[in-house]
Design a protein around this motif. Structure first.
Motif, mmCIF file in Angstrom:
data_model
loop_
_atom_site.group_PDB
_atom_site.id
_atom_site.type_symbol
_atom_site.label_atom_id
_atom_site.label_comp_id
_atom_site.label_asym_id
_atom_site.label_seq_id
_atom_site.Cartn_x
_atom_site.Cartn_y
_atom_site.Cartn_z
ATOM 1 N N ASP B 16 0.763 -1.133 0.111
ATOM 2 C CA ASP B 16 -0.064 -0.073 -0.030
ATOM 3 C C ASP B 16 0.804 1.328 -0.098
ATOM 4 O OD1 ASP B 16 -2.291 1.550 -0.068
ATOM 5 O OD2 ASP B 16 -2.553 1.326 2.297
ATOM 6 N N PRO B 18 -0.131 4.631 1.398
ATOM 7 C CA PRO B 18 -1.451 5.196 1.893
ATOM 8 C C PRO B 18 -1.112 7.013 2.073
ATOM 9 C CG PRO B 18 0.015 4.418 3.654
ATOM 10 C CD PRO B 18 0.565 3.689 2.535
ATOM 11 N N ALA B 19 0.275 7.339 1.696
ATOM 12 C CA ALA B 19 0.408 8.850 1.613
ATOM 13 C C ALA B 19 1.597 9.039 0.789
ATOM 14 C CB ALA B 19 0.338 9.416 2.832
ATOM 15 N N VAL B 22 4.973 7.071 1.677
ATOM 16 C CA VAL B 22 4.701 6.220 2.891
ATOM 17 C C VAL B 22 4.455 4.991 2.212
ATOM 18 C CG1 VAL B 22 3.555 5.359 4.742
ATOM 19 C CG2 VAL B 22 3.999 7.955 4.215
ATOM 20 N N VAL B 24 3.893 1.094 2.801
ATOM 21 C CA VAL B 24 3.293 -0.255 3.766
ATOM 22 C C VAL B 24 3.976 -1.521 2.875
ATOM 23 C CG1 VAL B 24 1.456 -1.379 4.819
ATOM 24 C CG2 VAL B 24 1.492 1.166 4.574
ATOM 25 N N THR B 140 4.497 -1.032 18.954
ATOM 26 C CA THR B 140 3.300 -0.691 18.257
ATOM 27 C C THR B 140 3.558 -1.237 16.972
ATOM 28 O OG1 THR B 140 2.492 1.299 19.569
ATOM 29 C CG2 THR B 140 1.441 0.783 17.298
ATOM 30 N N ASP B 141 4.630 -0.866 16.370
ATOM 31 C CA ASP B 141 4.976 -1.584 14.913
ATOM 32 C C ASP B 141 5.221 -3.084 15.146
ATOM 33 O OD1 ASP B 141 5.143 0.806 13.103
ATOM 34 O OD2 ASP B 141 7.026 1.120 13.460
ATOM 35 N N VAL B 144 1.621 -4.649 15.069
ATOM 36 C CA VAL B 144 1.009 -4.704 13.954
ATOM 37 C C VAL B 144 1.601 -5.562 12.948
ATOM 38 C CG1 VAL B 144 0.377 -3.241 11.779
ATOM 39 C CG2 VAL B 144 0.011 -2.154 14.299
ATOM 40 N N LYS B 148 -0.660 -8.184 11.094
ATOM 41 C CA LYS B 148 -0.905 -8.080 10.091
ATOM 42 C C LYS B 148 0.192 -8.617 8.885
ATOM 43 C CE LYS B 148 -5.011 -6.124 10.564
ATOM 44 N NZ LYS B 148 -6.430 -6.540 10.187
ATOM 45 N N VAL B 150 2.728 -6.534 8.171
ATOM 46 C CA VAL B 150 3.110 -5.274 7.434
ATOM 47 C C VAL B 150 3.819 -4.300 8.287
ATOM 48 C CG1 VAL B 150 1.214 -5.885 5.751
ATOM 49 C CG2 VAL B 150 0.695 -4.298 7.577
ATOM 50 N N CYS B 151 4.425 -3.446 7.726
ATOM 51 C CA CYS B 151 4.943 -2.223 8.540
ATOM 52 C C CYS B 151 5.019 -1.080 7.724
ATOM 53 C CB CYS B 151 6.586 -2.555 8.969
ATOM 54 S SG CYS B 151 7.017 -1.475 10.397
ATOM 55 N N ALA B 152 4.844 -0.043 8.060
ATOM 56 C CA ALA B 152 4.905 1.326 7.381
ATOM 57 C C ALA B 152 6.603 2.031 7.355
ATOM 58 C CB ALA B 152 3.681 2.403 7.670
ATOM 59 N N ARG B 154 8.848 5.232 5.729
ATOM 60 C CA ARG B 154 8.945 6.369 4.674
ATOM 61 C C ARG B 154 10.015 6.136 3.912
ATOM 62 N NH1 ARG B 154 9.712 12.229 7.430
ATOM 63 N NH2 ARG B 154 10.782 11.029 9.105
ATOM 64 N N ASN B 191 17.531 8.347 9.386
ATOM 65 C CA ASN B 191 16.775 8.111 8.246
ATOM 66 C C ASN B 191 17.379 7.658 7.026
ATOM 67 O OD1 ASN B 191 14.503 8.968 9.995
ATOM 68 N ND2 ASN B 191 14.869 11.050 9.594
#
Ligand code: SF4
Lengths: 174, 428
Positions: B16, B18-19, B22, B24, B140-141, B144, B148, B150-152, B154, B191
């Protein structure tokens, strides 16, 4: 969405790491609330006393590379159980930054000279700051001085903050 | 336009967007240990989502505090253990079969070239040594990821560090990565992904490559990456032999996870290691690096050889070479933690354990132990430790304690001398 504002705690040093925010020995606690008394316990900073300076603060303003080091989400949790939901700094370590948004908390990056000016103009007195997420501005005031500073928040980070965190967001979507 | 290793992994794993910027991505494995996972498990249970996306892609270990030292750590182990059982997670490693996560999971063959892997631990960056994208994440990552798969992220920029020259005798991957961090600073790679390239890396074995990648997070890096080659294939062979006719075929296949020749790097640094001396840290940040020579004579109370940075066979061998036939200084406590059960057995078989005990070292079971000041070697106020681990933060190994980071050879030499000193290997 949470509320992002309150009295400001100024931490005048770069590279404040997550071991300083919450030492590893407390990571054996499973409940977030148990971290409350230990926030910033290992931070050595001239004139800073966590027991005296943390109570009643809801915002942290600091310098570059805030939250470097370990991946522990206990760092954002320790902030949040102390009522601190907003950290404003020149820059953040990647994992800390992501952990904050994942918890529905807010970090705001401001340029180096803006941060420097905030320290000069506001760090001495009692200072109050609020983030208006919808408008993308920080309102900051002390005694006689007040101003608005705009900040950038990516669409995705805004969605996480609005959803209350990544778990809520991802569960609804994937 | 050509792609970097991470760009290739992002493109093959994306589920995905999503923005803007970003991604996923789908995860090939989610790794867990008992410090950061129990809270994720309890969160999922509280939300009525106590599920796992695929038990065969979840791997878990109890490594930070093992055996449990108190009720809290016993509870953390219990939560993880019961969860693994409940969800039929068969790759779960408890005491007697465990090891420090970033040594154990690669050893088990769980990290492959081109994989995207997360773990609730910042030093997951170690695993990029296999040509994989392996960022550390928070709880939290992780939750998820467990739920699921998956991980999001940048899309990270990539910087390339080309290591050139010839490593002098007595100078190791640890000295190289410390000197790199000393050069670029504790946020020099924030980053960013760091691709390690050049003849020095090509000659390194997997253990040295893992040491290199392990400390990229100390420069703020998302993960380190080395290009998977014949050495990678050789290391993984027992786990991949069913997939390839021979090692050469595996190495050839791995080339699809090499960067394109016209890949775009945000920054390129050439780091010549020819004149490099053994180095150590002096302050409380990993970029406070200087030659051991300049720290000669600094008194120490404890020496720790182990951790996900330097607790592998090669590290134990290089320390044992220095220690053989010598004794630890009477004022120094020596602690060695072989990083995994397999490493412990191999060290036993090679006679290294005997070298350590003869020298007066305490040999513990595989654990993170002293590295994060949780057990088996916590420092007292004012004490100093010469350590092969990766963080010299204040209070890291115990409140009021100080840590100097160095290679296993330098740590061993310092144990004998009773103060920080260059290894005999280097003088020879
Ligand atoms: S050995 Fe140290 S740095 Fe490595 S995973 Fe364990 S605690 Fe973390």
């Amino acid at each position: 969405m949470k509320n992002f504002g309150g009295h400001v705690l100024f931490l005048d040093r770069a590279d404040i790491n997550t071991d300083e925010i919450i030492p590893a020995k407390y990571l054996t606690e499973i409940a977030r609330e148990a971290l409350q008394p230990y926030l910033l316990e290992s931070l050595t900073l001239d004139g800073f006393d966590p027991k005296r300076d943390i109570p009643g603060k809801q915002v942290v303003i600091s310098r570059a590379n805030f939250g470097c080091g370990s991946s522990r989400e206990h760092a954002p949790w320790a902030l949040e159980v102390n009522g601190i939901r907003l950290v404003i700094a020149e820059s953040f370590a990647r994992i800390f930054r992501q952990n904050m948004f994942n918890c529905g908390l807010l970090v705001v990056e401001l340029p180096c000279d803006t941060i420097a000016r905030l320290f000069t103009d506001y760090a001495r007195g009692e200072t109050f700051a609020t983030a208006d997420v919808a408008r993308g501005v920080i309102q900051i005031r002390t005694g006689t001085k007040a101003e608005e500073i705009s900040f950038r928040l990516s669409d995705f980070d805004r969605q996480l903050v609005e959803a209350g965190g990544w778990l809520e967001y991802a569960d609804a979507r994937y | 336009m050509g792609q970097t290793v991470a760009e290739k992994i992002f493109e093959t794993h994306v589920v995905d967007r999503p923005a803007e910027d970003v991604w996923v991505i789908r995860l090939d494995a989610v790794l867990c240990h008992e410090i950061t996972t129990p809270t994720a498990i309890l969160d999922l249970m509280r939300l009525g989502k106590d599920r796992v996306f695929d038990p065969s892609r979840i791997k878990a270990v109890i490594d930070h505090v093992t055996p449990a030292k108190d009720s809290n750590t016993a509870t953390q182990g219990k939560v993880l253990r019961e969860w693994a059982r409940r969800h039929h997670i068969t790759d779960f490693f408890d005491i007697g079969r465990n090891g420090v996560c970033h040594a154990l999971f690669p050893e088990k063959g769980f990290i492959r070239p081109g994989y995207a892997v997360i773990m609730g631990d910042s030093h997951t960056c170690t695993d990029g040594a296999f040509g994989a994208f392996t960022p550390g994440v928070g709880t939290t990552d992780l939750a998820v990821g467990i739920l699921k798969g998956v991980c999001a992220f940048r899309r990270p920029q990539t910087m390339k560090i080309t290591l050139t020259g010839e490593l002098p005798q007595g100078v190791f991957a640890k000295d190289v990565i410390l000197s790199v961090i000393g050069r670029i600073g504790v946020d020099g790679a924030t980053n960013r992904i760091v691709e390690f390239d050049g003849p020095v890396v090509q000659r390194m074995n997997m253990e040295a490559r893992m040491t290199l990648c392990n400390m990229t997070v100390e420069a703020g890096g998302t993960c380190g990456i080395c290009y998977a080659d014949a050495i990678t294939a050789d290391y993984l062979w027992e786990h991949i032999r069913g997939e390839y006719p021979d090692k050469a075929a595996a190495a050839a296949d791995f080339r699809k996870w090499w960067p394109d020749p016209d890949a775009v790097y945000e920054k390129t640094i050439v780091h010549d290691v020819s004149g490099l001396e053994p180095v150590t840290t002096f302050g409380q940040k990993p970029d406070n690096v200087r030659p051991v020579r300049e720290m000669e004579g600094t008194p120490i109370d404890q020496v720790f050889i182990g951790s996900c940075t330097n607790g592998r066979m090669d590290d134990l061998r290089s320390a044992a070479r220095v220690l053989a036939g010598r004794k630890v200084h009477p004022h120094v406590r020596g602690i060695v933690c072989p990083a995994t059960t397999k490493i412990f057995s191999e060290a036993l078989e090679e006679g290294l354990i005997r070298v350590f005990t003869d020298a007066g070292f305490c040999v513990t079971n595989p654990t993170c132990g002293p590295c994060l000041g949780m057990s088996t070697g916590v420092l007292a106020e004012g004490e100093v430790c010469a350590s092969t681990s990766n963080r010299n933060f204040n209070d890291r190994m115990g409140r009021g304690g100080r840590v100097h980071l160095m290679s296993p050879a330098t740590a061993a030499a310092s144990a004998i001398a009773g103060h920080i000193t260059n290894s005999e290997l280097y003088k020879a």
